[in-house]
Each structure stands twice: as structure tokens, then as C-alpha cells.
Design a protein around this motif. Structure first.
Motif, PDB file in Angstrom:
ATOM      1  N   TRP A 115       3.361  13.740  -6.592  1.00 54.04           N
ATOM      2  CA  TRP A 115       4.315  13.127  -5.652  1.00 54.04           C
ATOM      3  C   TRP A 115       4.830  14.145  -4.647  1.00 54.04           C
ATOM      4  O   TRP A 115       5.424  13.787  -3.643  1.00 54.04           O
ATOM      5  CB  TRP A 115       5.487  12.509  -6.403  1.00 54.04           C
ATOM      6  N   GLY A 116       4.670  15.424  -4.926  1.00 47.99           N
ATOM      7  CA  GLY A 116       5.110  16.450  -3.996  1.00 47.99           C
ATOM      8  C   GLY A 116       4.120  16.660  -2.861  1.00 47.99           C
ATOM      9  O   GLY A 116       4.414  17.373  -1.905  1.00 47.99           O
ATOM     10  N   SER A 117       2.953  16.043  -2.954  1.00 50.06           N
ATOM     11  CA  SER A 117       1.938  16.259  -1.926  1.00 50.06           C
ATOM     12  C   SER A 117       1.975  15.135  -0.895  1.00 50.06           C
ATOM     13  O   SER A 117       1.673  13.989  -1.225  1.00 50.06           O
ATOM     14  CB  SER A 117       0.556  16.325  -2.589  1.00 50.06           C
ATOM     15  N   PRO A 118       2.342  15.461   0.340  1.00 51.81           N
ATOM     16  CA  PRO A 118       2.434  14.428   1.371  1.00 51.81           C
ATOM     17  C   PRO A 118       1.087  13.760   1.613  1.00 51.81           C
ATOM     18  O   PRO A 118       1.015  12.555   1.826  1.00 51.81           O
ATOM     19  CB  PRO A 118       2.877  15.186   2.615  1.00 51.81           C
ATOM     20  N   ARG A 119       0.029  14.562   1.538  1.00 55.44           N
ATOM     21  CA  ARG A 119      -1.300  14.021   1.817  1.00 55.44           C
ATOM     22  C   ARG A 119      -1.697  12.979   0.783  1.00 55.44           C
ATOM     23  O   ARG A 119      -2.167  11.889   1.110  1.00 55.44           O
ATOM     24  CB  ARG A 119      -2.309  15.169   1.814  1.00 55.44           C
ATOM     25  N   TRP A 120      -1.464  13.333  -0.504  1.00 55.50           N
ATOM     26  CA  TRP A 120      -1.762  12.408  -1.596  1.00 55.50           C
ATOM     27  C   TRP A 120      -1.014  11.102  -1.391  1.00 55.50           C
ATOM     28  O   TRP A 120      -1.580  10.017  -1.490  1.00 55.50           O
ATOM     29  CB  TRP A 120      -1.373  13.052  -2.936  1.00 55.50           C
ATOM     30  N   PHE A 121       0.283  11.242  -1.062  1.00 57.03           N
ATOM     31  CA  PHE A 121       1.100  10.037  -0.877  1.00 57.03           C
ATOM     32  C   PHE A 121       0.591   9.211   0.292  1.00 57.03           C
ATOM     33  O   PHE A 121       0.460   7.994   0.198  1.00 57.03           O
ATOM     34  CB  PHE A 121       2.572  10.392  -0.644  1.00 57.03           C
ATOM     35  N   TYR A 122       0.278   9.909   1.392  1.00 61.09           N
ATOM     36  CA  TYR A 122      -0.148   9.185   2.596  1.00 61.09           C
ATOM     37  C   TYR A 122      -1.376   8.329   2.303  1.00 61.09           C
ATOM     38  O   TYR A 122      -1.444   7.158   2.675  1.00 61.09           O
ATOM     39  CB  TYR A 122      -0.458  10.174   3.722  1.00 61.09           C
ATOM     40  N   GLU A 123      -2.323   8.908   1.581  1.00 63.96           N
ATOM     41  CA  GLU A 123      -3.560   8.184   1.303  1.00 63.96           C
ATOM     42  C   GLU A 123      -3.332   7.033   0.325  1.00 63.96           C
ATOM     43  O   GLU A 123      -3.788   5.911   0.539  1.00 63.96           O
ATOM     44  CB  GLU A 123      -4.620   9.149   0.781  1.00 63.96           C
ATOM     45  N   ARG A 124      -2.594   7.339  -0.782  1.00 58.40           N
ATOM     46  CA  ARG A 124      -2.327   6.297  -1.762  1.00 58.40           C
ATOM     47  C   ARG A 124      -1.509   5.159  -1.149  1.00 58.40           C
ATOM     48  O   ARG A 124      -1.818   3.991  -1.343  1.00 58.40           O
ATOM     49  CB  ARG A 124      -1.559   6.863  -2.965  1.00 58.40           C
ATOM     50  N   ALA A 125      -0.450   5.536  -0.405  1.00 58.11           N
ATOM     51  CA  ALA A 125       0.466   4.525   0.127  1.00 58.11           C
ATOM     52  C   ALA A 125      -0.279   3.560   1.035  1.00 58.11           C
ATOM     53  O   ALA A 125       0.069   2.381   1.099  1.00 58.11           O
ATOM     54  CB  ALA A 125       1.611   5.187   0.879  1.00 58.11           C
ATOM     55  N   GLY A 126      -1.318   4.053   1.725  1.00 54.42           N
ATOM     56  CA  GLY A 126      -2.109   3.176   2.566  1.00 54.42           C
ATOM     57  C   GLY A 126      -2.740   2.055   1.751  1.00 54.42           C
ATOM     58  O   GLY A 126      -2.714   0.889   2.136  1.00 54.42           O
ATOM     59  N   ARG A 127      -3.267   2.432   0.556  1.00 57.49           N
ATOM     60  CA  ARG A 127      -3.886   1.425  -0.306  1.00 57.49           C
ATOM     61  C   ARG A 127      -2.846   0.452  -0.857  1.00 57.49           C
ATOM     62  O   ARG A 127      -3.042  -0.757  -0.870  1.00 57.49           O
ATOM     63  CB  ARG A 127      -4.628   2.116  -1.456  1.00 57.49           C
ATOM     64  N   TRP A 128      -1.693   1.042  -1.333  1.00 55.48           N
ATOM     65  CA  TRP A 128      -0.636   0.169  -1.877  1.00 55.48           C
ATOM     66  C   TRP A 128      -0.143  -0.802  -0.813  1.00 55.48           C
ATOM     67  O   TRP A 128       0.137  -1.948  -1.083  1.00 55.48           O
ATOM     68  CB  TRP A 128       0.547   1.007  -2.364  1.00 55.48           C
ATOM     69  N   GLN A 129      -0.070  -0.279   0.422  1.00 53.40           N
ATOM     70  CA  GLN A 129       0.427  -1.109   1.508  1.00 53.40           C
ATOM     71  C   GLN A 129      -0.470  -2.319   1.720  1.00 53.40           C
ATOM     72  O   GLN A 129       0.020  -3.428   1.946  1.00 53.40           O
ATOM     73  CB  GLN A 129       0.488  -0.261   2.778  1.00 53.40           C
ATOM     74  N   LEU A 130      -1.753  -2.091   1.617  1.00 56.43           N
ATOM     75  CA  LEU A 130      -2.711  -3.188   1.815  1.00 56.43           C
ATOM     76  C   LEU A 130      -2.492  -4.273   0.763  1.00 56.43           C
ATOM     77  O   LEU A 130      -2.394  -5.461   1.079  1.00 56.43           O
ATOM     78  CB  LEU A 130      -4.134  -2.615   1.714  1.00 56.43           C
ATOM     79  N   VAL A 131      -2.369  -3.833  -0.517  1.00 56.53           N
ATOM     80  CA  VAL A 131      -2.144  -4.791  -1.604  1.00 56.53           C
ATOM     81  C   VAL A 131      -0.844  -5.558  -1.364  1.00 56.53           C
ATOM     82  O   VAL A 131      -0.794  -6.796  -1.416  1.00 56.53           O
ATOM     83  CB  VAL A 131      -2.095  -4.047  -2.963  1.00 56.53           C
ATOM     84  N   CYS A 132       0.250  -4.795  -1.059  1.00 57.00           N
ATOM     85  CA  CYS A 132       1.554  -5.417  -0.846  1.00 57.00           C
ATOM     86  C   CYS A 132       1.499  -6.406   0.306  1.00 57.00           C
ATOM     87  O   CYS A 132       2.059  -7.500   0.228  1.00 57.00           O
ATOM     88  CB  CYS A 132       2.616  -4.370  -0.528  1.00 57.00           C
ATOM     89  N   GLY A 133       0.820  -6.012   1.378  1.00 54.24           N
ATOM     90  CA  GLY A 133       0.767  -6.861   2.562  1.00 54.24           C
ATOM     91  C   GLY A 133       0.148  -8.218   2.264  1.00 54.24           C
ATOM     92  O   GLY A 133       0.736  -9.254   2.569  1.00 54.24           O
ATOM     93  N   TRP A 134      -1.017  -8.212   1.595  1.00 59.80           N
ATOM     94  CA  TRP A 134      -1.686  -9.485   1.283  1.00 59.80           C
ATOM     95  C   TRP A 134      -0.875 -10.317   0.317  1.00 59.80           C
ATOM     96  O   TRP A 134      -0.718 -11.525   0.505  1.00 59.80           O
ATOM     97  CB  TRP A 134      -3.094  -9.220   0.740  1.00 59.80           C
TER      98      TRP A 134
END
Lengths: 224, 246
Positions: free
Chosen positions: B9-28
Motif C-alpha cells: 500500500w506504500g507503493s503509489p505505482r502498485w496502487f495506481y495500477e490496482r485501483a484502475g482495475r477496481w475502478q472498472l469493477v466498481c463502475g460496472w
């Protein structure tokens, strides 16, 4: 001489050197009060109804006016930085500063509210209730506006931001004080509500200095 | 035991990539729930015997009002995480939630006013719940203003954290004092502890919409968190790579 005594002596000297800081908010309060009949009507029955509430709001604004820059000069001349090196908790020193500020800058405001009350023809028993609410409620208001002042210390362009940020937190105090004033007008018991206001002030005076000291630490840490 | 799940969770890059996927799921998920709930609530739920069709605004108003309050609590949790674990992502979340929370608070005030006009005959009354919502919107505004006034993002985050914690202690006091001051609002229509006063055909679509709006809020918060992360990490090589590829 202990640190506390020296701090008190310094604050006394500062207050004596800048009497304008004490005088100006009182001046402001009287000006706001004189605007009320001009804007509304000189009808004394109407003024008596809303007078106590108007005085409360005007005092609150005047208090905000003189607490806005509470820590500014101590911050810019490095006194706050020196506080960090004293063998006292920062929250304790902040608490002292707030108490001294209340004594020198808020109590004078409360002292002139009876004159404002007479001008707006507020009945005597309501006026006494008003004075009691101001005495027990202003410590809480001083603490909260002190926190606003401390949070915005580091930013030069903050303007009245500290006031804007803290004012929503005044809501419970204003509501309780209004409750006291309404009850005083009816002639019913006011002491329970005064006690509640006092309790609020006591809790604020114990907990808010801790938040203020965190805000000061943050601003000093960030500036170097 | 591996602490990887925590440290990543301390890695911005990790979060940025994961959050993109979560966002897609949440959006649909949010889209499906909101379409189902809103069509059901607006088109098929029975008409209220007292308020007629105007009650249907609850399918927007109630979820949004719930969220407006829940998001302040979520910010307080983020503030605690920021101060206890010094996790910068918590500050990013706080910044994202403040803006989204303000939007939901304003939306609930506006939708309440629109409902108030036909029902109460006026857009605004100084009622307890309206007043505390208004105060809440000022608290959100204060947070956004404070962050904008302080240049250094770390310092701004900590200042906002202090303000959120002080605010969250005061919020119940504000709420109860305002309630004591004045109550003429109808009692809450949906409480967690009691059986709802509405028939199931009305509250089931409401529940679907509440869930939908919560997930939509997660979608919005994740999106603005990603934007904030990119903005703060703009000098990092992975961001430059990402921008270069696009």
C-alpha cells in the motif's frame, strides 16, 4: 522564576505594549451593535427581543477578529520554535497562552456587553443570563479559534481561512447559549444549560490544546 | 509471516495500477445497480398514499444523504491511518473523499430542497436535519480550503487530518444540539435497528440504490485518488513512462 511566570510576564508586557489589540475588537463590537438599530428599527420592544442574540453574535465575531492571528507574531519571531525546546509539554504552554489570551482579550469584550445590552434595551435578567453564557462559553470559542489560527499558521495567503474552518464547530455552543437566552426571557431555569456550556468549555480547554500543539509542531516542522 | 500485503500500500505505482482495475469493477457494478434500482424505484414502486409521486426523490436523496455522512467518517478513519501508520495513501484518500463528500452533501441539500417545495411548500426550512447537513457542507468546504491554502502536500495532509479528527469528535455534538434546537422533519424513514415504515415494494429498490450509490462513490473516490497519485508522483520515472506511452 519559573517558565510559566516568565511567560505570563511576557504576555503582560506585550498586552501593555499593544493596547490597540485589546481595544479594537471592543470598538468593533460597539460598531456592530450600533448597526443593528440602524438596519432594523429603533423600536425598543423589537430590539429587546433580538438584542441578546445580536450581542452574542457580535461578541462571537469580535472574538474571532482578535484570535485570528493568535500565534502569528510568536511564529514569525521564533518564540514558538523555542517553546519546543522547553522542558514543558507544548500542549501545556499552548493552554497557558490560550488562558492568557482569554483573560486579556476576551474578558474585556465581555465587560462591555452590558453597555451594548443597555443600548439595545435588553431586560436586566436576560442581560445577566447573557453575561453568564459569555463567561462560560467563550473559553471553548477561544480554544477552537486558536486551533484555526494554528492550522493556518504556515500559509501566508490564508486570510480569514482559520475563521471559516472553525466556525461550524461553534454551532453547539451558540445553540446552547441561545437556549439559555430563550429560557431567561421566559423566566425558567437556566442553570442546567449554563452547566452544560461550562462542561463543553472544560472539555474543549483540556483537549483542544493538544490538537493546537500538533498543528504548531506541524507548521514548524514544515518550514525548515 | 509476510508483510507484503501491508507494505504494497506504500507503493503509489502498485496502487495506481490496482485501483484502475477496481475502478472498472466498481463502475460496472454501480451502473447495473443504479439502473435497476432507479428504474424499479421511479417506474414500478407503488405511489405513496400521502405524498404521491414526489416521494420518489428518496431514491436519490436518501442514498446521497447517507453517503454525505458516511464519507466524513471514512475521512476520519483515513486520518487515523495517516497519523498511526504514516501512510501517504490515506492522505490521498482524504483529499479525494473531501471533494466527493462535498458533492454528495450539496446534492442531498439540493434534492431535499426540490422535494421540500411540493411537500412542505418551501425550498428551505430551518429544520434539524437540513441544518446539520448544511453545517456538514461547511466542514467539507473548510477541509478543501485548508488543503488549498497550504503548499506542501504532506503538511496540508496532516493539517487536514487534525481538522478531520477534531470535526469527527464534534460532529455528534453538533448533530444532537441541532436536533435539540429544532425538530419538525418527518422521522427517518429507514433505520438500521427498526423495521422500515415502508412496504417492501418501496424499500427494496431503495436498498438497491443505496448499495449502487455506495459503489458509485467508491468508483469516484478511486478515480480521483488515481488522479491525485499521478499528480503527486509526476516526477517519478514510472509516471513519465506511463505518460510517454499514452
Amino acid at each position: 522564576m519559573s517558565i510559566e511566570k516568565r511567560m505570563l510576564a511576557r504576555e503582560l508586557k506585550l498586552a501593555a505594549a499593544r493596547p490597540g489589540d485589546i481595544f479594537k475588537p471592543m470598538w468593533f463590537l460597539m460598531l456592530v451593535i450600533s448597526m443593528v438599530p440602524l438596519a432594523l428599527s429603533p423600536d425598543s420592544a423589537l430590539l429587546a427581543d433580538i438584542g441578546s442574540a445580536m450581542i452574542w453574535v457580535a461578541t462571537l465575531l469580535a472574538l474571532l477578529l482578535n484570535t485570528e492571528h493568535l500565534f502569528q507574531s510568536d511564529f514569525s519571531d521564533g518564540v514558538l520554535e523555542q517553546w519546543l525546546f522547553l522542558d514543558r509539554p507544548l500542549a501545556w504552554l499552548v493552554g497557558l497562552k490560550l488562558i492568557v489570551h482569554w483573560l486579556f482579550h476576551v474578558v474585556p469584550l465581555i465587560c462591555i456587553t452590558p453597555i451594548a445590552g443597555l443600548m439595545l434595551s435588553v431586560p436586566t435578567d436576560v442581560l445577566i443570563a447573557l453575561l453568564m453564557t459569555l463567561v462560560v462559553a467563550t473559553p471553548a470559542l477561544t480554544c477552537f479559534s486558536g486551533l484555526g489560527a494554528a492550522l493556518t499558521l504556515g500559509s501566508s495567503r490564508s486570510g480569514i481561512l482559520g475563521v471559516l474552518v472553525m466556525m461550524p464547530l461553534f454551532v453547539p455552543v451558540v445553540i446552547l447559549a441561545a437556549g439559555v437566552l430563550i429560557r431567561a426571557t421566559d423566566g425558567s431555569e437556566i442553570l442546567p444549560l449554563i452547566a452544560l456550556l461550562g462542561a463543553f468549555s472544560l472539555v474543549a480547554a483540556t483537549l483542544v490544546p493538544i490538537a493546537v500543539s500538533a498543528a504548531i509542531r506541524l507548521n514548524i516542522g514544515g518550514s525548515n | 509471516m509476510s508483510w507484503r500485503w501491508f507494505h504494497q500500500w506504500g507503493s503509489p505505482r502498485w496502487f495506481y495500477e490496482r485501483a484502475g482495475r477496481w475502478q472498472l469493477v466498481c463502475g460496472w457494478l454501480a451502473l447495473i445497480l443504479l439502473v435497476v434500482g432507479s428504474l424499479w424505484g421511479l417506474g414500478f414502486a407503488p405511489v405513496d398514499y400521502q405524498q404521491g409521486n414526489s416521494y420518489r426523490i428518496i431514491y436519490l436523496h436518501v442514498p446521497v444523504a447517507f453517503l454525505a455522512q458516511a464519507m466524513y467518517a471514512a475521512m476520519a478513519v483515513c486520518a487515523v491511518v495517516l497519523f498511526v501508520w504514516k501512510m501517504k495513501l490515506a492522505d490521498v484518500a482524504m483529499q479525494a473523499i473531501a471533494v466527493t463528500g462535498l458533492a454528495f452533501t450539496v446534492l442531498s441539500l439540493v434534492s431535499g430542497a426540490v422535494w421540500g417545495k411540493p411537500t412542505w411548500g418551501t425550498y428551505w426550512v430551518w429544520d434539524a436535519r437540513l441544518t446539520s447537513m448544511l453545517i456538514l457542507s461547511f466542514l467539507y468546504l473548510g477541509l478543501i480550503g485548508l488543503r488549498a491554502a497550504i503548499q506542501d502536500p504532506d503538511q496540508a495532509g496532516k493539517a487536514c487530518g487534525i481538522l478531520v479528527l477534531v470535526g469527527v469528535v464534534n460532529l455528534p455534538i453538533i448533530k444532537y444540539s441541532v436536533e435539540w434546537w429544532n425538530t419538525l422533519h418527518q422521522p427517518a424513514s429507514l433505520k438500521l435497528t427498526e423495521k422500515p415504515t415502508m412496504p417492501a415494494s418501496m424499500w427494496v429498490p431503495l436498498l438497491v440504490n443505496i448499495l449502487g450509490y455506495y459503489i458509485a462513490a467508491a468508483y469516484l473516490v478511486l478515480g480521483s485518488m488515481r488522479a491525485i497519485v499521478i499528480g503527486r508522483e509526476r516526477r517519478a520515472s514510472w509516471v513519465k513512462e506511463l505518460v510517454g506511452r499514452a
